[in-house]
Scaffold this motif. Structure first.
Motif, mmCIF file in Angstrom:
data_model
loop_
_atom_site.group_PDB
_atom_site.id
_atom_site.type_symbol
_atom_site.label_atom_id
_atom_site.label_comp_id
_atom_site.label_asym_id
_atom_site.label_seq_id
_atom_site.Cartn_x
_atom_site.Cartn_y
_atom_site.Cartn_z
ATOM 1 N N PHE A 361 0.817 -1.213 0.000
ATOM 2 C CA PHE A 361 0.000 0.000 0.000
ATOM 3 C C PHE A 361 0.851 1.263 0.000
ATOM 4 C CE2 PHE A 361 -2.648 -3.150 2.421
ATOM 5 C CZ PHE A 361 -3.549 -3.396 1.405
ATOM 6 N N SER A 362 2.029 1.207 0.598
ATOM 7 C CA SER A 362 2.799 2.441 0.786
ATOM 8 C C SER A 362 4.115 2.459 0.014
ATOM 9 C CB SER A 362 3.085 2.644 2.284
ATOM 10 O OG SER A 362 3.716 1.506 2.836
ATOM 11 N N HIS A 363 4.417 1.411 -0.749
ATOM 12 C CA HIS A 363 5.709 1.362 -1.444
ATOM 13 C C HIS A 363 5.878 2.532 -2.414
ATOM 14 C CE1 HIS A 363 9.329 -0.488 -3.097
ATOM 15 N NE2 HIS A 363 8.860 -0.200 -4.298
ATOM 16 N N GLU A 364 4.831 2.824 -3.175
ATOM 17 C CA GLU A 364 4.923 3.920 -4.137
ATOM 18 C C GLU A 364 5.082 5.263 -3.435
ATOM 19 O OE1 GLU A 364 5.215 3.787 -7.429
ATOM 20 O OE2 GLU A 364 5.275 1.610 -7.220
ATOM 21 N N ALA A 365 4.410 5.433 -2.303
ATOM 22 C CA ALA A 365 4.536 6.682 -1.550
ATOM 23 C C ALA A 365 5.957 6.862 -1.032
ATOM 24 C CB ALA A 365 3.539 6.693 -0.388
ATOM 25 N N VAL A 366 6.578 5.766 -0.614
ATOM 26 C CA VAL A 366 7.971 5.829 -0.129
ATOM 27 C C VAL A 366 8.897 6.232 -1.269
ATOM 28 C CG1 VAL A 366 9.881 4.469 0.799
ATOM 29 C CG2 VAL A 366 7.589 4.175 1.744
ATOM 30 N N LYS A 367 8.644 5.719 -2.462
ATOM 31 C CA LYS A 367 9.526 5.995 -3.610
ATOM 32 C C LYS A 367 9.568 7.476 -3.974
ATOM 33 C CE LYS A 367 9.040 3.422 -7.238
ATOM 34 N NZ LYS A 367 8.379 2.607 -8.266
ATOM 35 N N THR A 368 8.536 8.212 -3.620
ATOM 36 C CA THR A 368 8.518 9.636 -3.974
ATOM 37 C C THR A 368 9.595 10.424 -3.221
ATOM 38 O OG1 THR A 368 6.875 10.136 -2.257
ATOM 39 C CG2 THR A 368 6.053 9.558 -4.449
ATOM 40 N N HIS A 369 10.150 9.837 -2.177
ATOM 41 C CA HIS A 369 11.154 10.540 -1.366
ATOM 42 C C HIS A 369 12.577 10.124 -1.746
ATOM 43 C CE1 HIS A 369 7.997 12.083 1.277
ATOM 44 N NE2 HIS A 369 7.477 10.871 1.289
ATOM 45 N N ILE A 370 12.760 9.510 -2.897
ATOM 46 C CA ILE A 370 14.066 8.967 -3.259
ATOM 47 C C ILE A 370 15.146 10.046 -3.318
ATOM 48 C CG2 ILE A 370 13.496 9.047 -5.736
ATOM 49 C CD1 ILE A 370 15.228 6.531 -6.071
ATOM 50 N N GLU A 371 14.817 11.206 -3.878
ATOM 51 C CA GLU A 371 15.827 12.264 -3.987
ATOM 52 C C GLU A 371 16.257 12.774 -2.602
ATOM 53 O OE1 GLU A 371 17.367 12.994 -6.630
ATOM 54 O OE2 GLU A 371 16.107 11.797 -7.967
ATOM 55 N N THR A 372 15.311 12.874 -1.690
ATOM 56 C CA THR A 372 15.642 13.314 -0.325
ATOM 57 C C THR A 372 16.560 12.308 0.353
ATOM 58 O OG1 THR A 372 13.447 14.326 -0.205
ATOM 59 C CG2 THR A 372 14.661 14.076 1.851
ATOM 60 N N VAL A 373 16.277 11.023 0.141
ATOM 61 C CA VAL A 373 17.097 9.981 0.769
ATOM 62 C C VAL A 373 18.504 9.975 0.168
ATOM 63 C CG1 VAL A 373 17.275 7.514 1.241
ATOM 64 C CG2 VAL A 373 15.037 8.616 1.245
ATOM 65 N N ILE A 374 18.597 10.128 -1.136
ATOM 66 C CA ILE A 374 19.911 10.178 -1.791
ATOM 67 C C ILE A 374 20.703 11.378 -1.290
ATOM 68 C CG2 ILE A 374 21.061 10.585 -4.013
ATOM 69 C CD1 ILE A 374 18.851 8.874 -5.314
#
Length: 963
Positions: A361-374
């Protein structure tokens, strides 16, 4: 010390404390204390009976002296006598003295228990409170046997005061944690649940702590607590801060109780009753809404309390994993914390998002933060936060972003902290294989991995590259070209030489048409690395050379000249010498057809679905050590072949460096079958790889065969009350940090540990080998009194229920305060199929684990050696060799022991010399060692010199057992 009124003040005690504070030196303090002790002893032994006040005063002085660090060997009986007093201040001092100074083995326990029983039966709330506090503070098994049946009755009695209920709940919790088998489950269990409805929030808080612990081990008996917990949580969350004024902390109503209730709900699945479920959802939504509101105070206490409730609510949302809306909202809330100025919030947000990434349910929502995590990976100062960022990138990776994430992790790897490089290498290798659409990208990625962090690339990784290249015709030419170009670098890691030797030996002919990579150039390029490599790699290169004889007849003479040289035919290493002789003879007498048959190209490995990928689909909370263990297990069991066959020698060669991710074990093709009657539900990640022996000719049938792993030793077939003290198993860990500590038909215990200076961390993995749950699973680390003063151990609790085939992890943080001789005991108790199991094993925490290697020149070594010439500083042992006297294995064991191996220091090159420093919190102890082997007599002489005799003796005992 308890406060006393002016009328009851102990003037003599105040004067004594003042005298101690005014002492100008330690000697003066000791003199004053000895004078006071003599006075107190004479008063206690005098004919005149002391009144309660005098007893209280003198017992208080003894307690103060003990707290200053001095031993007290009298006064215990007088303290017990104070318990029978009817005055609160006297009884209080008696209980305080007993709680601090009386141990569970004291002969006075029976008298103390009688006094406690009288106070519990008195129904005086003050006296009952003192008695319950004493029981909880001592918390011994004797106390549990005496009062475990009595305290629940006090807890659920209708006429018990609120303050006593609080004390009773926490006292029962303490006894249950120390002796769960002595706390009976009965009618009181259903009544204690209703304490969640109590009007007094202090009682509710204490009861929630108790119920949470009980529910973890007996979920069915406390199932009714769910609806009551939701109801109470709803009242707290929806109330204004003024409604719960006494329990409001910086505008946050009852934060501790809220956290405890949310934690209790995590013991159960989502409520089945729609009404309860809807009410819980409203509570969680309200908590998420409040997180968005402007803070009511700028103080850090307000934000800490508010965020504590929020993170516990998010943990419950993740645990239930059933409400898509809540999961996405939780993810968005955590995303706001990723750029928060508070480091702890960033860490917790990354950690929670790792778990959210595993939810559909939340995997796609997590992916939106990829640039912040990088960005966090690149700019974050705290290494622990960077590590969580790596974990989150790994968890959010899928086919759409795999190349971007792998590229970022490779970039970070060049500057990553050494402590996490091995973990990153493993994750990059898994992601590259799992999401490789174009296998040329996979080959490039792994070769980059070896180039950037070759020391941290385990054998499984390059084994797997070779498998994939052999099985896919479309990538063989590209792999040969790429590895040829990589080998042209002036400095190549040995793992790259291994991959290059194997691939060019198999597929060098695919690039031989280019004049820049002609057969002779390929051979000269590989042979230029030959003298820089270890024995196993040289053996692999010799196998490549004989392959070249078959692939490229035009350079046969050149290769034969190399094989014929004295450096090969008369090599000191038997394996290299034998290969050179056999390969030279084969190339001389065999016909072209025979050579082509013997040295033909390796056939494809049998394909099957990667068990790594299957395991990763079920991941919950990636990035933990346990997850990496499981990944490694699957990688090992998935390998269809390996690059080096096993030696017949069962003796494992320890790695010189700590193998923190369990990557040192060789891959398994056909693991040994489990003993009869044991299901293979638990994959063994800790089997020791056999000693390395170089590969045979790349074309022979045994080439790249899977090694046979040394089987785990079974300490006992059934759990018993005795300590499993198999010296062979314990000493196996002296020179290594990872492996199987214990195994029987029910349980497997594995260890992984790391040490730095006087600190260490040990991960203990408990694996249930059966298909039945372990209940009341309670591991306890026990130290003797002497060991407790030398070694600080902090253990984190584990889940009391271990499902069939599952594995749980326990973390032990270690601090070496001073040198020690003994080892801690790991005691494990659990119920299996209605039977109580109890076993104990020694934990391999030995003094040498706190070694730090020290490099020094020959002159410095012998100068220091002479300085340690006192007979008490030297310990020497002459002993018979228990294992084959192999120089390489001996070097690896000395390095694994913790000292630096000093080359060209001893005049006799056959001897081994080492140096290091034992780090403790209180001191550092320098150590020099010299090991002299006598091959003819098959004996060793070991000499150790340190500045402390006991340390020299202990290190000599430990190291002597290794050879």
């Amino acid at each position: 010390m308890p406060a006393v009124s002016k009328g009851d003040g102990m003037r003599g005690l105040a004067v004594f404390i003042s005298d101690i504070r005014n002492c100008k030196s330690k000697e003066a303090e000791i003199k004053r204390i000895n004078k006071e002790l003599a006075n107190i002893r004479s008063k206690f032994k005098g004919d005149k009976a002391l009144d309660g006040y005098s007893k209280k005063k003198y017992v208080c002085k003894l307690l103060f002296i003990f707290l200053l660090g001095h031993d007290i060997d009298f006064g215990h009986m007088e303290a017990v006598n104070l318990l029978s007093s009817n005055r609160y201040t006297e009884k209080q001092i008696g209980y305080l003295f007993i709680s601090v100074l009386v141990n569970s083995n004291s002969e006075l326990i029976r008298l103390i228990n009688n006094a406690i029983k009288n106070d519990l039966a008195s129904r005086n709330p003050t006296f009952m409170g003192l008695a319950l506090h004493c029981i909880a503070n001592v918390g011994s098994r004797e106390m549990a046997e005496a009062f475990a049946g009595e305290i629940p009755k006090i807890l659920v009695a209708g006429d018990t005061m609120d303050s006593v209920k609080q004390s009773a709940a926490l006292c029962l919790l303490r006894l249950y944690r120390t002796s769960p088998d002595l706390v009976p489950m009965g009618d009181w269990t259903s009544r204690v649940v209703h304490l969640l409805n109590d009007q007094h929030l202090g009682v509710v808080t204490a009861a929630t702590s108790l119920i949470t612990t009980l529910a973890q081990k007996n979920p069915e008996e406390f199932k009714t607590s769910v609806s009551l917990a939701v109801s109470r949580l709803s009242r707290i969350v929806t109330s204004a801060s003024t409604d719960l004024q006494d329990y409001t902390y910086y505008f946050v109503p009852a934060p501790w109780l809220s956290v405890k209730l949310l934690r209790l709900l995590q013991c159960y699945p989502p409520p089945e009753d729609p009404a309860v479920r809807g009410r819980l959802t409203e509570c969680l939504e309200t908590i998420l809404n409040k997180a968005q509101e402007p803070p009511k105070s700028k103080k850090v206490q307000h934000s800490n309390a508010k965020n504590a409730v929020l993170f516990e609510a998010i943990s419950l949302i993740i645990h239930h994993d059933s409400e898509p809306n809540l999961l996405v909202r939780a993810c968005n809330q955590l995303g706001q914390f990723l750029q928060h100025r508070e480091t702890n919030l960033r860490y917790l947000a990354l950690e929670s998002m790792c778990t959210l990434a595993s939810s559909e349910f939340s995997h796609e929502a997590v992916k939106t933060h990829i640039e912040t995590v990088i960005n966090a990976l690149k700019t974050e100062r705290d290494v622990s936060v960077r590590q969580r960022a790596v974990d989150l990138l790994y968890a959010m990776c899928d086919r759409s972003n795999a190349q971007q994430i792998v590229a970022e992790m490779l970039n970070y790897l060049e500057t990553a902290d050494y402590s996490i490089r091995e973990e990153i290498v493993l994750k990059v290798a898994i992601l590259a294989e799992k999401y490789a659409v174009d296998y040329t990208w996979y080959v490039d990625t792994i070769l980059n991995l070896i180039r950037i962090a070759g020391d941290y690339v385990s054998e499984e990784v390059w084994y797997r590259v070779i498998q994939i290249v052999i099985n896919r015709d479309d990538v063989q030419g590209y792999a040969a070209k790429t590895v040829f170009e990589a080998l042209q670098a002036p400095a190549c890691h040995e793992n790259l030489v291994k991959v290059g030797g194997y691939i060019l030996g198999e597929f060098g002919n695919l690039i031989a048409g280019d004049p820049r990579s002609s057969p002779l150039i390929q051979f000269n390029l590989l042979h230029s690395k030959f003298h820089l490599c270890s024995v196993p790699t040289r053996a692999l290169l010799l196998s490549t050379y004989i392959k070249f004889v078959n692939l490229f007849p035009e350079i046969k003479t050149t290769i034969q000249d190399v094989l014929r040289s004295d450096s090969q035919l008369k090599n000191a290493d038997v394996e290299l010498q034998q290969r050179a002789v056999e390969y030279l003879r084969l190339s001389t007498i065999a016909s072209t057809d025979i050579l082509a048959t013997v040295l033909e190209e390796m056939p494809p490995f049998p394909e099957r679905e990667s068990s790594i990928l299957a395991k990763l689909k079920k991941k919950k909370g990636p990035g933990t050590v346990t997850d990496l263990e499981e990944i490694k297990k699957e990688r090992c069991s998935d390998m269809n072949g390996s690059a080096e066959p096993a030696s017949a020698n069962d003796e494992s060669t320890p790695s010189p460096s700590a193998d923190l991710l369990g990557l040192g074990a060789a891959p398994v093709t056909n693991p040994a079958p489990p003993p009869a009657g044991i299901g293979s539900l638990l994959v063994d990640v800790f089997l020791d790889s056999a000693s390395e022996v170089a590969p045979l000719a790349p074309g022979s049938d045994d080439n790249f065969a899977s090694p046979d792993l040394a089987s785990s030793e079974v300490v006992s077939e059934e759990p018993a009350d005795t300590v499993h003290d198999a010296d062979e198993l314990f000493h196996k860990f002296v020179c290594k940090n990872n492996g199987v500590l214990f195994e029987n038909q029910l349980l497997q215990i594995g260890l992984k540990s790391e040490f730095r200076q006087n600190l260490g961390r040990m991960f203990i993995f408990y694996g249930n080998k059966t298909s039945t749950q372990f209940l009341n699973f309670t591991p306890t680390v026990i130290c003797s009194d002497d060991l407790q003063s030398s070694l600080n151990l902090q253990t984190k609790p584990v889940d009391p229920t271990v499902d069939g085939g599952a594995q749980v992890q326990q973390v032990v943080n270690i601090e070496c305060v001073s040198d020690f001789m003994e080892a801690p005991i790991l005691n494990i108790q659990f119920r299996y199929g209605g039977t109580f199991q109890n076993l104990s094993v020694k934990l391999p925490i030995t003094l040498n684990k706190f070694f730090q290697p020290t490099e020094m020149s020959s002159q410095d070594f012998f100068q220091r050696w002479k300085q340690l010439s006192n007979p008490k500083q030297e310990v020497q042992n002459i002993f018979k060799a228990k294992h084959p006297m192999d120089a390489e294995i001996t070097k690896a064991k000395i390095i694994g022991f913790g000292s630096a191996l000093l080359e060209e220091v001893d005049p006799n090159p056959a001897n081994f010399v080492g140096a290091g420093i034992i780090h403790t919190k209180t001191t550092q102890i320098g150590c020099l060692l010299r090991l002299e082997p006598n091959l003819q007599a098959q004996m060793y002489r070991l000499t150790l010199r340190t500045s402390k005799e006991a340390v020299s003796q202990r290190l000599c005992e430990l190291l002597s057992e290794q050879f």
